[in-house]
Design a protein around this motif. Structure first.
Motif, short mmCIF file in Angstrom:
data_model
loop_
_atom_site.label_atom_id
_atom_site.label_comp_id
_atom_site.label_asym_id
_atom_site.label_seq_id
_atom_site.Cartn_x
_atom_site.Cartn_y
_atom_site.Cartn_z
N VAL A 85 10.88 -21.84 0.59
CA VAL A 85 10.50 -20.58 1.03
C VAL A 85 11.11 -19.29 0.48
N ASN A 86 12.34 -19.30 -0.15
CA ASN A 86 13.08 -18.42 -0.75
C ASN A 86 12.44 -18.01 -1.98
N LYS A 87 12.22 -19.12 -2.84
CA LYS A 87 11.22 -19.26 -4.04
C LYS A 87 10.23 -18.44 -3.94
N GLN A 88 9.22 -18.69 -2.79
CA GLN A 88 7.88 -18.15 -2.68
C GLN A 88 8.16 -16.69 -2.27
N LEU A 89 9.07 -16.29 -1.54
CA LEU A 89 9.34 -14.93 -1.17
C LEU A 89 9.86 -13.97 -2.47
N ALA A 90 10.65 -14.58 -3.27
CA ALA A 90 11.11 -13.77 -4.44
C ALA A 90 10.02 -13.74 -5.83
N ASP A 91 8.88 -14.29 -5.43
CA ASP A 91 8.15 -14.46 -6.74
C ASP A 91 6.89 -13.15 -6.17
N LYS A 92 7.13 -12.20 -6.99
CA LYS A 92 6.11 -10.79 -6.69
C LYS A 92 4.73 -11.26 -6.91
N GLU A 93 4.47 -12.06 -7.70
CA GLU A 93 2.99 -12.66 -7.91
C GLU A 93 2.48 -13.21 -6.70
N ARG A 94 3.48 -14.32 -6.31
CA ARG A 94 2.70 -14.90 -5.20
C ARG A 94 2.80 -14.19 -3.77
N VAL A 95 3.82 -13.11 -3.90
CA VAL A 95 3.55 -12.15 -2.54
C VAL A 95 2.49 -11.44 -2.81
N ALA A 96 2.03 -10.96 -3.77
CA ALA A 96 0.67 -10.25 -3.96
C ALA A 96 -0.48 -11.01 -3.89
N ALA A 97 -0.45 -12.32 -4.34
CA ALA A 97 -1.78 -13.06 -3.99
C ALA A 97 -1.92 -13.35 -2.36
N ALA A 98 -0.64 -13.65 -1.68
CA ALA A 98 -0.60 -13.91 -0.36
C ALA A 98 -1.34 -12.69 0.40
N LEU A 99 -0.98 -11.44 -0.11
CA LEU A 99 -1.51 -10.32 0.42
C LEU A 99 -2.91 -9.95 0.26
N GLU A 100 -3.61 -10.62 -0.82
CA GLU A 100 -4.98 -10.47 -1.02
C GLU A 100 -5.84 -11.28 -0.10
N ASN A 101 -5.18 -12.25 0.47
CA ASN A 101 -5.91 -13.09 1.39
C ASN A 101 -6.08 -12.49 2.67
N SER A 102 -7.36 -12.11 3.05
CA SER A 102 -7.51 -11.34 4.11
C SER A 102 -7.06 -11.60 5.55
N HIS A 103 -7.23 -13.12 5.75
CA HIS A 103 -6.61 -13.85 6.88
C HIS A 103 -5.08 -13.54 7.19
N LEU A 104 -4.52 -13.92 6.02
CA LEU A 104 -3.09 -13.92 6.09
C LEU A 104 -2.46 -12.44 6.30
N LEU A 105 -3.19 -11.43 5.52
CA LEU A 105 -2.83 -10.16 5.81
C LEU A 105 -3.00 -9.47 7.22
N GLU A 106 -4.15 -10.11 7.91
CA GLU A 106 -4.32 -9.94 9.22
C GLU A 106 -3.38 -10.27 10.15
N VAL A 107 -2.75 -11.52 9.89
CA VAL A 107 -1.70 -12.05 10.83
C VAL A 107 -0.50 -11.28 10.33
N VAL A 108 -0.20 -11.01 9.15
CA VAL A 108 1.18 -9.96 8.88
C VAL A 108 0.69 -8.76 9.51
N ASN A 109 -0.31 -8.17 9.73
CA ASN A 109 -0.39 -6.72 10.40
C ASN A 109 -0.32 -6.91 11.64
N GLN A 110 -0.66 -8.05 12.22
CA GLN A 110 -0.44 -8.34 13.74
C GLN A 110 1.19 -8.37 14.01
N CYS A 111 1.83 -9.08 13.19
CA CYS A 111 3.28 -9.23 13.42
C CYS A 111 3.92 -7.68 13.34
N LEU A 112 3.50 -6.99 12.60
CA LEU A 112 4.02 -5.45 12.37
C LEU A 112 3.40 -4.49 13.42
N SER A 113 2.33 -5.05 13.97
CA SER A 113 1.84 -4.01 15.04
C SER A 113 2.61 -3.80 16.22
N ALA A 114 2.43 -2.71 16.91
CA ALA A 114 3.44 -2.52 18.24
C ALA A 114 2.61 -3.20 19.21
#
Length: 116
Positions: A85-114
């Protein structure tokens, strides 16, 4: 900034679940603008650990000036797949690729919403 992030599986915030605590957030080097956040998954086999770490990282990327270097990682010894997990979170390219996944980005945005 991160205390109000919602847990992806529970109707509680990361702070309420003690996943994030103020004592585990550090400005490691003010001159170099480095921030380190340790988070503690609720159980050693938490399947949402990467998503939680990604949510923390995204919140900080969106909130802090670009000059900050971010180190988001699992509290040592608290998760079975801590190294992976730490390796994934430290890898800028993997983080950027994850955020290009619309479903994953939607879930992250739900976690960040009030919560209403």
């Amino acid at each position: 900034l991160i205390r109000s992030i919602n847990d992806p599986e529970h109707p509680l915030t990361l702070e309420e679940l003690n996943v994030v605590e103020q004592v585990r957030v550090k400005v490691v080097n003010d001159a170099e603008s480095t921030v380190a956040v340790e988070f503690t998954p609720t159980i050693p086999h938490c399947s949402m650990a990467t998503l939680i770490g990604l949510s923390i990282k995204v919140k900080l990327i969106r909130s802090l000036p670009e000059r900050f270097k971010l180190d988001v990682h699992i509290t040592p010894g608290t998760h079975a797949s801590e190294h992976a997990v730490n390796k994934q979170l430290a890898d800028k390219e993997r983080v950027a690729a994850a955020l290009e996944n619309s479903h994953l980005l939607e879930v992250v945005n739900q976690c960040l919403s009030a919560r209403s």
